[in-house]
Motif scaffolding. Structure first.
Motif, PDB file in Angstrom:
ATOM      1  N   ILE A 173      53.767  47.436  53.435  1.00 51.42           N
ATOM      2  CA  ILE A 173      53.330  47.664  54.133  1.00 51.42           C
ATOM      3  C   ILE A 173      52.364  47.690  54.610  1.00 51.42           C
ATOM      4  O   ILE A 173      50.617  48.111  55.292  1.00 51.42           O
ATOM      5  N   ALA A 174      52.823  49.484  54.192  1.00 49.33           N
ATOM      6  CA  ALA A 174      51.890  50.726  54.560  1.00 49.33           C
ATOM      7  C   ALA A 174      50.784  50.706  53.683  1.00 49.33           C
ATOM      8  O   ALA A 174      49.295  50.210  54.048  1.00 49.33           O
ATOM      9  N   THR A 175      50.987  51.054  53.015  1.00 50.95           N
ATOM     10  CA  THR A 175      50.541  50.187  51.785  1.00 50.95           C
ATOM     11  C   THR A 175      49.523  49.605  51.818  1.00 50.95           C
ATOM     12  O   THR A 175      48.261  49.358  51.524  1.00 50.95           O
ATOM     13  N   SER A 234      62.845  37.279  53.037  1.00 49.78           N
ATOM     14  CA  SER A 234      61.276  36.617  53.894  1.00 49.78           C
ATOM     15  C   SER A 234      60.636  37.778  54.203  1.00 49.78           C
ATOM     16  O   SER A 234      59.761  37.804  53.940  1.00 49.78           O
ATOM     17  N   VAL A 235      60.817  38.714  54.844  1.00 43.99           N
ATOM     18  CA  VAL A 235      59.575  39.099  55.252  1.00 43.99           C
ATOM     19  C   VAL A 235      59.090  40.098  53.730  1.00 43.99           C
ATOM     20  O   VAL A 235      57.917  41.103  53.843  1.00 43.99           O
ATOM     21  N   GLY A 236      60.142  40.666  53.162  1.00 41.20           N
ATOM     22  CA  GLY A 236      59.794  42.028  52.268  1.00 41.20           C
ATOM     23  C   GLY A 236      58.992  40.750  51.088  1.00 41.20           C
ATOM     24  O   GLY A 236      57.446  41.347  50.726  1.00 41.20           O
ATOM     25  N   PHE A 237      59.128  39.397  50.723  1.00 38.01           N
ATOM     26  CA  PHE A 237      58.743  38.629  49.660  1.00 38.01           C
ATOM     27  C   PHE A 237      57.185  38.348  50.127  1.00 38.01           C
ATOM     28  O   PHE A 237      55.918  38.178  49.731  1.00 38.01           O
ATOM     29  N   SER A 238      57.214  37.928  51.444  1.00 38.63           N
ATOM     30  CA  SER A 238      55.810  37.566  52.765  1.00 38.63           C
ATOM     31  C   SER A 238      55.118  39.306  52.080  1.00 38.63           C
ATOM     32  O   SER A 238      53.654  38.528  51.691  1.00 38.63           O
ATOM     33  N   ILE A 239      55.771  40.044  52.573  1.00 37.14           N
ATOM     34  CA  ILE A 239      54.476  41.354  52.397  1.00 37.14           C
ATOM     35  C   ILE A 239      53.804  41.010  50.905  1.00 37.14           C
ATOM     36  O   ILE A 239      53.013  41.335  51.112  1.00 37.14           O
ATOM     37  N   SER A 240      54.888  41.423  50.006  1.00 36.81           N
ATOM     38  CA  SER A 240      54.189  41.322  48.020  1.00 36.81           C
ATOM     39  C   SER A 240      53.478  40.463  48.331  1.00 36.81           C
ATOM     40  O   SER A 240      51.873  40.587  47.066  1.00 36.81           O
ATOM     41  N   PHE A 241      54.488  39.369  48.555  1.00 37.13           N
ATOM     42  CA  PHE A 241      53.247  38.247  47.953  1.00 37.13           C
ATOM     43  C   PHE A 241      51.884  37.585  48.551  1.00 37.13           C
ATOM     44  O   PHE A 241      50.948  37.761  47.963  1.00 37.13           O
TER      45      PHE A 241
END
Lengths: 353, 219
Positions: free
Chosen positions: B206-208, B136-143
């Motif tokens: 998230i850094a990018t 969820s966290v990964g999808f949330s950042i990229s999406f």
């Protein structure tokens, strides 16, 4: 002339890599032989087929060894030259193996004064005689001879590898495209960063031109890789090969970049947002190409024990063509980029009028 | 105003807006349930490996549909208002946190729907929950970041898919590996390495996103 030296150098290096890469012959090697397995204690007669060899031109008949390890090996009692490519070698195998195991895997070594020295590692399987004999006998029988006085040839040749054969030359076309693509993508990213810092539209056009050439090189790298895969793995595309699939996805990211560029009317906004996306996509591509392939097994060189660009795998003669090819294609890519960039600028000027 | 307080206020704003537009959340839930139902009727007797793949595919599409509205649900004059008073870092961070929560909720509900219709092959529940959370966290950042990009373009929903799917593939692959371990489809001794990989991808993204969002936001 002084201004364009790098273009001349690039073209020269590409022409050099093409002529050397295609014309230099492969080293003489052992293509195949039969039978591939035998039993200890029997006479073993093998027919060997060479690759790029001229056995008839040798002054003495070639010497043939079966080598188990650095001290245990056998020399053929009789070697018959049947033709330039064909040899017949006869071994009198002792009744016991130099190992306690049931099977000894030996390497085949051939040496003569014309063709030089050729090895086919791990190729002849010798099974132990069922009536168990003392290992010490085998050790003594196998330890009588040694591989000495071999003819190291100093000719400029590319190495012969059974599985690759002539396709080893693809190293000068497939791999340099990847290196050049990476250098060019990094150049494009620095231009994007420059754009975000200065808001000068020139940097946006430069970044787009670099990305265009990088994508083109990526596509060429993929196609040359597919041709190589067809020859060595037997298929153009395989889902078992993670690098191939990750590369296809990375290229999708860059195709999406061009679609993104099309969907803006405002120039300033297009420049800014596509710069942001290209940096974000590059970060994602690092994960795609360098993290994920390390996690799964792969057929590709450089993973799972397959040979790649390590010191043992890349012959010095190959380095002499491989490194110039990388530099040549990079310079060519920069030249192409500058042409695309100037074309863009001219187009802008025409629209402005 | 410090950053945490600003993020708190922005998070409350997100929740209020979500609550006012209940149809959006309800639509996504219905989407998940009907997709699971379609999957169930299409493949009767779902095998664990198919279950695993379908679960993440349903989550992927539901997440894209849920997050595509992140930056378009409010009109442009209100966006301008936020632009004048808020810190861009606070805005992207609050969106990412809010969307992570939303996606985690969505994932849990899909898991429930999968259990109901297709059975529950999960053997190691703790590890599966960890996979769902990190996913969820990964999808949330990229999406969220891609939604911010595509919101600025003309045809945002198509762009959202083509820009984000290639980017989430590393996350998806790691998640599939992690969850197939939780389903005991394979035994993996280096599971902590996979978790670290997932965390590293999340941190990189998230850094990018932090560095780039101020440029995106400026309009």
């Amino acid at each position: 002339m002084r201004k364009y030296w790098w273009k001349i150098l690039g073209v020269f290096l590409i022409v050099y890599s093409f002529t050397m890469g295609l014309l230099v012959p492969l080293k003489p090697g052992i293509a195949y032989f039969e039978p591939g397995a035998t039993q200890a204690g029997k006479a073993y007669e093998m027919t060997i087929t060479g690759y790029n060899t001229f056995y008839t031109k040798a002054t003495a008949a070639p010497r043939v060894w079966l080598k188990y390890d650095s001290v245990h090996m056998l020399i053929a009692d009789r070697v018959e030259v049947l033709g330039d490519r064909q040899l017949k070698a006869r071994f009198n195998l002792p009744g016991s193996l130099p190992t306690e195991k049931q099977v000894a895997v030996t390497s085949l070594i051939i040496d003569d004064d014309y063709n030089g020295f050729a090895v086919k590692p791990g190729s002849v399987f010798i099974t132990a005689d069922s009536s168990l004999q003392e290992i010490s006998i085998g050790k003594a029988a196998w330890g009588k001879t040694e591989v000495s006085g071999v003819h190291e040839k100093d000719q400029f040749n590319f190495p012969y590898r059974v599985q690759l054969s002539e396709t080893i030359r693809n190293l000068y076309y497939h791999v340099p495209f990847w290196f050049a693509m990476f250098i060019i993508f990094i150049a494009g990213i620095t231009q994007s960063v420059q754009y975000l810092r200065t808001n000068n539209p020139e940097y946006d056009y430069k970044s787009m031109s670099f990305t265009m050439v990088g994508t083109l090189f990526g596509v060429i790298g993929l196609i040359t890789g597919m041709i190589w895969a067809k020859d060595t793995w037997g298929t153009y595309w395989t889902w078992k090969e993670v690098k191939m699939n990750m590369t296809a996805i990375a290229l999708l990211v860059y195709f999406a970049y061009f679609i993104l560029r099309q969907s803006f009317d405002d120039d300033e906004r297009r420049a800014r947002i596509s710069a942001v996306y290209s940096i974000f996509a590059f970060a994602a591509m690092i994960a795609l190409l360098y993290v994920v392939p390390r996690m799964v097994s792969s057929l590709h060189p450089g993973s799972g024990g397959n040979p790649a660009l390590g010191a043992d795998d890349l012959d010095n003669s190959m380095r002499l063509v491989f490194y110039p090819a990388i530099i040549g294609w990079t310079l060519f890519g920069v030249w192409l980029t500058s042409l695309i960039y100037r074309m863009q600028m001219v187009r802008e000027r025409i629209y402005d009028q | 105003m410090n950053l945490t307080k600003e993020i708190g206020i922005l998070l409350r704003k997100e929740m209020t807006i979500e609550w006012r537009q209940k149809h959006a959340l309800g639509g996504i839930l219905l989407y998940v349930i009907s997709t699971v139902f379609v999957v169930y009727t299409a493949i009767k007797g779902v095998q664990p490996n198919v279950w695993n793949a379908l679960f993440w595919i349903v989550i992927l599409f539901a997440s894209v549909n849920a997050l595509v509205k992140s930056f378009v649900q409010e009109n442009s004059s209100r966006q301008l208002y936020y632009y004048t008073i808020a810190n861009p870092t606070a805005i992207i961070l609050s969106k990412i946190i809010y969307n992570s929560g939303l996606l985690f909720l969505l994932t849990l509900l899909s898991y429930g729907a999968f259990i109901l219709f297709a059975g529950n092959p999960v053997k190691d529940v703790g590890q599966f929950f960890l996979a769902m959370f990190l996913g969820s966290v990964g999808f949330s950042i990229s999406f969220t970041f891609v939604a911010a990009i595509s919101a600025k373009a003309n045809n945002s929903s198509t762009l959202m898919a083509i820009l984000s799917f290639p980017i989430v593939i590393p996350i998806i692959l790691t998640l599939l590996k992690l969850s197939s371990n939780a389903l005991r489809l394979m035994q993996d001794s280096s599971i902590s390495k996979d978790i670290m990989t997932l965390v590293a991808i999340d941190v990189l993204m998230i850094a990018t996103a932090f560095i780039l969002f101020p440029f995106l936001w400026r309009d």
